[in-house]
Design a protein around this motif. Structure first.
Motif, PDB file in Angstrom:
ATOM      1  N   ALA A  76       0.097 -17.630   8.845  1.00  0.00           N
ATOM      2  CA  ALA A  76      -0.777 -18.543   7.855  1.00  0.00           C
ATOM      3  C   ALA A  76      -1.074 -17.960   6.604  1.00  0.00           C
ATOM      4  O   ALA A  76      -1.376 -16.605   6.571  1.00  0.00           O
ATOM      5  CB  ALA A  76      -1.720 -19.148   8.892  1.00  0.00           C
ATOM      6  N   ASP A  77      -1.400 -18.751   5.736  1.00  0.00           N
ATOM      7  CA  ASP A  77      -1.886 -18.386   4.303  1.00  0.00           C
ATOM      8  C   ASP A  77      -0.840 -17.515   3.687  1.00  0.00           C
ATOM      9  O   ASP A  77       0.413 -17.620   3.917  1.00  0.00           O
ATOM     10  CB  ASP A  77      -3.027 -17.507   4.497  1.00  0.00           C
ATOM     11  CG  ASP A  77      -4.016 -17.353   3.437  1.00  0.00           C
ATOM     12  OD1 ASP A  77      -3.657 -18.056   2.186  1.00  0.00           O
ATOM     13  OD2 ASP A  77      -5.274 -17.002   3.668  1.00  0.00           O
ATOM     14  N   SER A  78      -1.140 -16.794   2.478  1.00  0.00           N
ATOM     15  CA  SER A  78      -0.262 -15.991   1.993  1.00  0.00           C
ATOM     16  C   SER A  78      -0.759 -14.581   1.665  1.00  0.00           C
ATOM     17  O   SER A  78      -1.644 -14.372   1.792  1.00  0.00           O
ATOM     18  CB  SER A  78       0.118 -16.819   0.229  1.00  0.00           C
ATOM     19  OG  SER A  78      -1.334 -16.808  -0.286  1.00  0.00           O
ATOM     20  N   PRO A  79       0.246 -13.687   1.374  1.00  0.00           N
ATOM     21  CA  PRO A  79      -0.215 -12.314   0.970  1.00  0.00           C
ATOM     22  C   PRO A  79      -0.896 -12.165  -0.116  1.00  0.00           C
ATOM     23  O   PRO A  79      -0.747 -12.871  -1.045  1.00  0.00           O
ATOM     24  CB  PRO A  79       1.321 -11.690   0.770  1.00  0.00           C
ATOM     25  CG  PRO A  79       2.432 -12.591   1.258  1.00  0.00           C
ATOM     26  CD  PRO A  79       1.897 -14.114   1.042  1.00  0.00           C
ATOM     27  N   PRO A  80      -2.018 -11.276   0.147  1.00  0.00           N
ATOM     28  CA  PRO A  80      -2.857 -10.891  -1.107  1.00  0.00           C
ATOM     29  C   PRO A  80      -1.953 -10.453  -2.278  1.00  0.00           C
ATOM     30  O   PRO A  80      -0.782  -9.802  -2.177  1.00  0.00           O
ATOM     31  CB  PRO A  80      -3.626  -9.888  -0.594  1.00  0.00           C
ATOM     32  CG  PRO A  80      -3.040  -9.194   0.618  1.00  0.00           C
ATOM     33  CD  PRO A  80      -2.069 -10.437   1.027  1.00  0.00           C
ATOM     34  N   ARG A  81      -2.336 -10.849  -3.444  1.00  0.00           N
ATOM     35  CA  ARG A  81      -1.692 -10.122  -4.792  1.00  0.00           C
ATOM     36  C   ARG A  81      -2.595  -9.107  -5.354  1.00  0.00           C
ATOM     37  O   ARG A  81      -3.815  -9.034  -5.177  1.00  0.00           O
ATOM     38  CB  ARG A  81      -1.551 -11.327  -5.749  1.00  0.00           C
ATOM     39  CG  ARG A  81      -0.696 -12.402  -5.145  1.00  0.00           C
ATOM     40  CD  ARG A  81       0.895 -12.031  -5.176  1.00  0.00           C
ATOM     41  NE  ARG A  81       1.586 -13.126  -4.301  1.00  0.00           N
ATOM     42  CZ  ARG A  81       2.333 -12.641  -3.218  1.00  0.00           C
ATOM     43  NH1 ARG A  81       2.649 -11.220  -3.062  1.00  0.00           N
ATOM     44  NH2 ARG A  81       3.050 -13.305  -2.788  1.00  0.00           N
ATOM     45  N   PRO A  82      -1.780  -8.059  -6.154  1.00  0.00           N
ATOM     46  CA  PRO A  82      -2.670  -7.059  -6.881  1.00  0.00           C
ATOM     47  C   PRO A  82      -3.558  -7.748  -7.478  1.00  0.00           C
ATOM     48  O   PRO A  82      -3.353  -8.572  -8.356  1.00  0.00           O
ATOM     49  CB  PRO A  82      -1.553  -6.225  -7.262  1.00  0.00           C
ATOM     50  CG  PRO A  82      -0.111  -6.634  -6.712  1.00  0.00           C
ATOM     51  CD  PRO A  82      -0.458  -8.081  -6.363  1.00  0.00           C
ATOM     52  N   ALA A  83      -4.665  -6.926  -7.849  1.00  0.00           N
ATOM     53  CA  ALA A  83      -5.568  -7.412  -8.859  1.00  0.00           C
ATOM     54  C   ALA A  83      -5.132  -7.258 -10.172  1.00  0.00           C
ATOM     55  O   ALA A  83      -4.190  -6.236 -10.412  1.00  0.00           O
ATOM     56  CB  ALA A  83      -7.054  -6.501  -8.714  1.00  0.00           C
ATOM     57  N   GLU A  84      -5.622  -7.965 -11.279  1.00  0.00           N
ATOM     58  CA  GLU A  84      -5.162  -7.889 -12.367  1.00  0.00           C
ATOM     59  C   GLU A  84      -5.439  -6.709 -13.067  1.00  0.00           C
ATOM     60  O   GLU A  84      -6.481  -6.007 -12.923  1.00  0.00           O
ATOM     61  CB  GLU A  84      -5.647  -9.004 -13.263  1.00  0.00           C
ATOM     62  CG  GLU A  84      -5.401 -10.254 -13.133  1.00  0.00           C
ATOM     63  CD  GLU A  84      -5.759 -11.594 -13.906  1.00  0.00           C
ATOM     64  OE1 GLU A  84      -5.999 -11.263 -15.036  1.00  0.00           O
ATOM     65  OE2 GLU A  84      -5.987 -12.525 -13.671  1.00  0.00           O
ATOM     66  N   GLY A  85      -4.482  -5.987 -13.807  1.00  0.00           N
ATOM     67  CA  GLY A  85      -4.588  -4.864 -14.574  1.00  0.00           C
ATOM     68  C   GLY A  85      -4.330  -3.629 -13.810  1.00  0.00           C
ATOM     69  O   GLY A  85      -4.582  -2.347 -14.301  1.00  0.00           O
ATOM     70  N   SER A  86      -3.929  -3.773 -12.232  1.00  0.00           N
ATOM     71  CA  SER A  86      -3.825  -2.757 -11.139  1.00  0.00           C
ATOM     72  C   SER A  86      -2.098  -2.319 -11.484  1.00  0.00           C
ATOM     73  O   SER A  86      -1.174  -3.108 -11.651  1.00  0.00           O
ATOM     74  CB  SER A  86      -4.040  -2.867 -10.330  1.00  0.00           C
ATOM     75  OG  SER A  86      -3.336  -3.766  -9.504  1.00  0.00           O
TER      76      SER A  86
END
Length: 86
Positions: A76-86
């Motif tokens: 369920a849900d979706s994988p977390p994405r990298p934070a902006e600027g990382s």
């Protein structure tokens, strides 16, 4: 599947036998993984281990991995994405 998230918590380790410098045990594990492509899975498995006592302490002599249950249904849900600027 290249893993983005992978967890392997050991739920129980059980010493099974001891005979001189040889011992056997089991570790029961549950694993959850999700790849960058969104595919995921869940499984329950047992490590069947044999240990040998050496001058440096106990070492693995053999490890057999036995999958007891495997579920490749999408998580369920979706994988977390990298934070902006990382």
């Amino acid at each position: 599947m290249s893993e983005e998230l992978f967890a392997e918590p050991t739920t129980c380790w059980t010493p099974a036998s001891l005979d001189g410098d040889i011992a056997c045990g089991r570790a029961y594990v549950s694993e959850v993984g999700r790849g960058l492509d969104g595919r995921g899975g869940l499984n329950y498995a047992i490590y069947h281990d044999r240990y040998r006592r050496t001058g440096d302490g106990w070492k693995f002599a053999e490890r057999v991995y036995e999958v007891r249950y495997e579920d490749a249904s999408p998580l369920a849900d979706s994988p977390p994405r990298p934070a902006e600027g990382s």
